[in-house]
Structures are given as C-alpha cells and as structure tokens.
Design an enzyme around this catalytic site. Structure first.
Site, PDB file in Angstrom:
ATOM      1  N   LYS A 215       0.847  -1.192   0.000  1.00 47.03           N
ATOM      2  CA  LYS A 215       0.000   0.000   0.000  1.00 47.03           C
ATOM      3  C   LYS A 215       0.879   1.238   0.000  1.00 47.03           C
ATOM      4  CE  LYS A 215      -1.820   2.714   2.986  1.00 47.03           C
ATOM      5  NZ  LYS A 215      -1.859   4.001   2.221  1.00 47.03           N
ATOM      6  N   GLU A 289       9.905   0.663  10.807  1.00 47.23           N
ATOM      7  CA  GLU A 289      10.926   1.710  10.630  1.00 47.23           C
ATOM      8  C   GLU A 289      10.190   3.029  10.772  1.00 47.23           C
ATOM      9  OE1 GLU A 289      12.622   4.687   9.319  1.00 47.23           O
ATOM     10  OE2 GLU A 289      12.611   3.801   7.313  1.00 47.23           O
ATOM     11  N   CYS A 323      13.248  10.365   7.572  1.00 41.86           N
ATOM     12  CA  CYS A 323      13.173   9.872   8.951  1.00 41.86           C
ATOM     13  C   CYS A 323      14.538   9.896   9.634  1.00 41.86           C
ATOM     14  CB  CYS A 323      12.583   8.467   8.971  1.00 41.86           C
ATOM     15  SG  CYS A 323      13.419   7.312   7.864  1.00 41.86           S
ATOM     16  N   GLU A 420       9.934  14.955  16.252  1.00 44.11           N
ATOM     17  CA  GLU A 420      10.241  14.933  14.827  1.00 44.11           C
ATOM     18  C   GLU A 420       9.374  15.945  14.084  1.00 44.11           C
ATOM     19  OE1 GLU A 420      11.073  11.518  11.535  1.00 44.11           O
ATOM     20  OE2 GLU A 420       9.109  11.456  12.489  1.00 44.11           O
TER      21      GLU A 420
END
Length: 510
Positions: A215, A289, A323, A420
């Site tokens: 996906k 992850e 990331c 983040e």
C-alpha cells in the site's frame, strides 16, 4: 541586504544576531568581486518523457482493477490535482491478499535462480526507465529532480539487483539452518521516498520466495503503479506483487487481515504503535521503521567545510522530510561560531523553487497538511525562546513551500529538540566534551540515525559505540547502500532493511 531575514511567525519575532551581519558583509564582498556570476538560469526538466494518467487503479492478480471512492493526487509544487486513485475498502484488500496467497505456492516453489532473474530484470527496467520515473516521482512528491534522478532511482534499481544476487544463496547467508519463506507480506510505505521504499520492501520479500500486498501513501501512489507495470513486463507471475491504493483506513484493513504472515511498515511512530497493538498476540511477523531525531555531532577537530556540507545534506535533503534526517546539530562550543558562520554562508546559496528545475536544491513540501505541521513547530520553537533564522528567499506563489530554517539557542527540553518535525528545520545545540555530546544525542525518544565529524578515527568509532542509533555515519551523512542494513532503536522501531539482515524478516529459519 542580509543573507537571512528573521521572519515574524507569531507570537513574536526574534532579534537579529551578529552572524547575520557578518554573512551580509561577506555576500556584499562577493558581489563586488564577482557581480552576478553565481546566478543560475532556469534549467527545467521536460515532462514530455512521462504521461500522467487521469486515474490509476489497484494492481491485483496481475491486472489493474477498480474499486473504491476516488481520491485526488496533487502536484505539491502547484497544489493542482494531477490524477486520482481509488481508495480500497476491505473487499478490495481481501481480494489482493487472496491473490497473493494463491500465488505464494508456485512462486516459493520456483527455482531460486529463476526468482533471481526476475528481480534482476526489474532492476534493469528501472534503470532503463529512470528518467521517466524520476520526473513522475518529482511531479508526485515535490522533491527536486536532481534527487529523484541521482538518488532515488539508482538506489531503487540497486536494491532489486542486490537482492537478485541473494535469491539463490539463502543457504549460504544463514549456514546451519534451513531458510523458508513466510508467506504473504503486507507492506505499507510512506510518501517521502515512494519508489525507493517500495524497492526496499518488495525486493527482499520476493528474493526469499514471499508474495506481497503493497500500500503506497495516498499522496504519492503514481510510481508504484508504474512499478506494477514493470513487474508484469519483467515476468513476475500474477498475484506475486499486488498494489492497493488508499488512506489510513486501507492500511488498517491490510495489516489486520487474517490472511497475512508478515507486516513491514515505514512511517510515523504513532501509526507504528497502532500496528503493534493490532498484531499483539498473533504470530504475524512485524518490522517497523519509524520516526527519528538524528543528531549530527561536529567536533572541533573536524574538517569544518566538509562538515557543513554534511549538515546541509543531513537536514535539507528532500526538504528535511527524511526519517533519518540530521535535524539536530550538536557542535563543540570552541568552533560553534565558526561552524554557524560557514553554515549561514552555505545556506545562502541554496535555491528553493520549482522541483523540476535541475538547479533547485530545496523543492516543495509534500502536502498542505505537512506544511502546516512544519509551520506549527516553527511557531512552537519561537514561543519556547529559540532564535530563528530563515533563508531570505522568494517562495513560489503556488504550491507548498517552506524556507530552510535554523534555530539557535535551543534547550534540550524544547519540543523542536525532542519531536520529529519532518521538515527543513534544524535545531542547533552546543557541547563541550564527548560525554556531553553523547548525553545530548541519546536524550531523545528516538534512535534511528546519527553522524560524527572528527579528524580522529578513534573518536568516531568510540562515539559510534556509545550512540543509541541504528545507523551512525562517520564524516558523512545520508549515504545509503543496499548492502548496508538500516533500522532503529527505541521509538524509531525494530528490525532491519537492507543487506543480509534485510532477508531475515522474510524468512523462517529451521
């Protein structure tokens, strides 16, 4: 005029700093010496090499099929709709999983050398269609064409070629055990590296004999659909690779489907927690992850000009939407002023604008929602008392753009140092000793990446040993290789992708 202007973003604008004045004087001196020699004429990449369809469909059982309410796909550089996709419901997801299950037996029984040939063929076709896919990825994602052309496409092809080499060597990869595939792998990928993340997920799964249901992110589905065409042309049997489009609801339906044996997810930490809760108590394998807040550590004995290039690449590559971005700069106090002066000078040379222009360094933010998130964090940073510096540049009138930003006077307790942001925002802190640098770097919920800059190899290796990060770069940053494992600790997830380690999540070892 200063290289930087301090822009007001409520509640209050910070005051200027001496570094801005010094940078302005240096720029004026360069202008007197060289005039406008450093101005770049536009160099747009042609879009004639790719034809964007009005609608892209799911790819199930070797065929493109419809099913689901339409969702718009936008070009981040213009905010205009360029295509649409259907949002897969539970029925479409069920159909894709069943197709993958039916294909698993024949695919896993196929000689490993034959699977290797198919993977190699995919890699070569990615190389052959690299220009087309690079343009499509830039149109869909907003990142500069120089990055999709020189980073995303070569690495995506390299992953298929690399795992083609492992397909018939699994017994040698794990001696003393008998490796066998798991079954059907559900794979959910993010929007920041659409094609590369698909390659990271699909290549090792197929090499080990698994089948997949992928996906893509709802904002960047286009390159995955072209990858489906390539898989079919490369000889991937029907049902081995299936692609379903949709948003978070589609992802939840996929990872909770009773017919899957493995989930691989790359994305936000919050969604990773939800997936972990969903799969708790089941025998479904899981790798995550997730987010990161990477520390880029610069010591006084580093090659400072080289380090500045690494800082720029660490945080402004892909608009900071990475990331493992080096979103925290930890610089030794004795050279902090020098490093910041050099960083201001270097930042002033960055070009923000049309992602299809080959001269562009910083492209568009992927979505309006992500742009608002970045702006919110900048407002938070100012409210917490950090000092903001932004590149003085004219942003395009259309599309979603944000100027590269630096925060100094950042405290460890500030949210911009802990959370983040996923944007072109750098938080700068100073340290005096290696022990203090380690303490600052590890004092975060994340543990995905870090960088160490020093002229002494022993210091680099010692810091690497002490940093709680899945990948630590020495005197470089954001360098990737399919043979090198990648993954994190703590809230950055678990499991590894890439290298021999990337085979393990797709194998049962007896």
């Amino acid at each position: 005029m200063s290289d930087f202007e301090v822009k007001e973003i409520t509640p209050a604008a910070p005051t200027s700093v001496d570094g801005d004045a010094r940078a302005a004087r240096r720029r004026e001196a360069r202008t007197l010496l060289f005039g406008d020699l450093w101005e770049y004429a536009p160099a747009p990449e042609s879009t004639a090499v790719v034809k964007v369809r009005e609608r892209y469909e799911h790819f199930i059982g070797g065929r493109f099929v419809g099913g689901g309410e339409p969702m718009a796909v936008h070009n981040p550089a213009t905010a205009e709709q360029i295509s649409e996709i259907p949002a897969a419901g539970p029925d479409v997801v069920d159909r894709a999983v069943n197709a993958a299950r039916a294909a698993f037996g024949p695919w896993s029984a196929r000689p490993a050398s034959e699977r290797a040939k198919v993977l190699y063929h995919i890699g070569r076709m990615l190389q052959e269609r690299a220009r087309e896919l690079a343009v499509l990825e830039t149109l869909d994602n907003g990142k500069p064409i120089a990055e999709t052309r020189d980073v995303d496409l070569p690495l995506a092809a390299a992953h298929f070629l690399y795992y083609a080499g492992w397909a018939d060597k699994l017994d040698y990869a794990f001696p003393g055990v008998s490796p066998s595939p798991l079954g059907v792998a559900a794979q959910v990928i993010p929007w920041n590296f659409p094609l590369l993340m698909a390659a990271w997920k699909i290549a090792p799964a197929l090499a080990c004999g698994n089948t997949v249901v992928l996906k893509p992110a709802e904002t960047t589905p286009l390159s995955a659909s072209v990858l489906a065409e390539i898989c079919a042309e490369a000889g991937v049997p029907d049902g081995v690779v299936n692609i379903v489009h949709g948003d978070g609801d589609t992802g939840r339906a996929l990872v909770s489907h009773p017919g899957i044996d493995k989930v691989a997810f790359t994305g936000s930490t919050e969604v990773g927690r939800q997936i972990q809760r969903t799969l708790a108590g089941t025998d479904v394998r899981l790798t995550l992850e997730l987010g990161g807040k990477g520390a880029n550590i610069v010591f006084e004995d580093a090659a400072l000009d080289q380090a500045v290039e690494g800082i720029v690449n660490g945080i402004w590559f892909n608009q900071g939407q990475v990331c493992c971005a080096g979103s925290r700069l930890l610089v030794q106090e004795s050279v902090a002023e020098t490093v910041l002066d050099k960083l201001r000078d270097r930042l002033a040379t960055l070009r923000v604008g049309d992602p299809l222009d080959k001269n562009t360094d910083v492209g568009a933010i992927n979505s309006a929602a992500q742009l608002e998130r970045i702006a919110d964090y900048v407002r938070i940073g100012q409210a917490e008392g950090a000092q903001m510096h932004q590149l003085a540049c004219d942003l395009p009138d259309k599309g979603w753009f944000f100027a590269p930003t630096i925060f100094t006077h950042v405290a460890q307790s500030h949210r911009i140092a802990q959370e983040e942001i996923f944007g072109p925002v750098l938080a700068v802190q100073t340290f005096r000793t290696p022990d203090e640098a380690v303490e600052l770097a590890n004092n975060t919920p994340y543990g995905l990446s870090a960088g160490v800059w020093s002229d002494k190899g022993s210091k680099v290796f010692e810091m690497t040993r002490r940093l709680r990060a899945g990948i630590v770069w020495g005197n470089t940053f954001n360098q990737f290789d399919p043979a090198s494992p990648f993954g994190g600790y703590k809230e950055s997830g678990f499991g590894r992708e890439g290298g021999r380690h990337g085979l393990l999540p797709y194998l049962r070892l007896r």
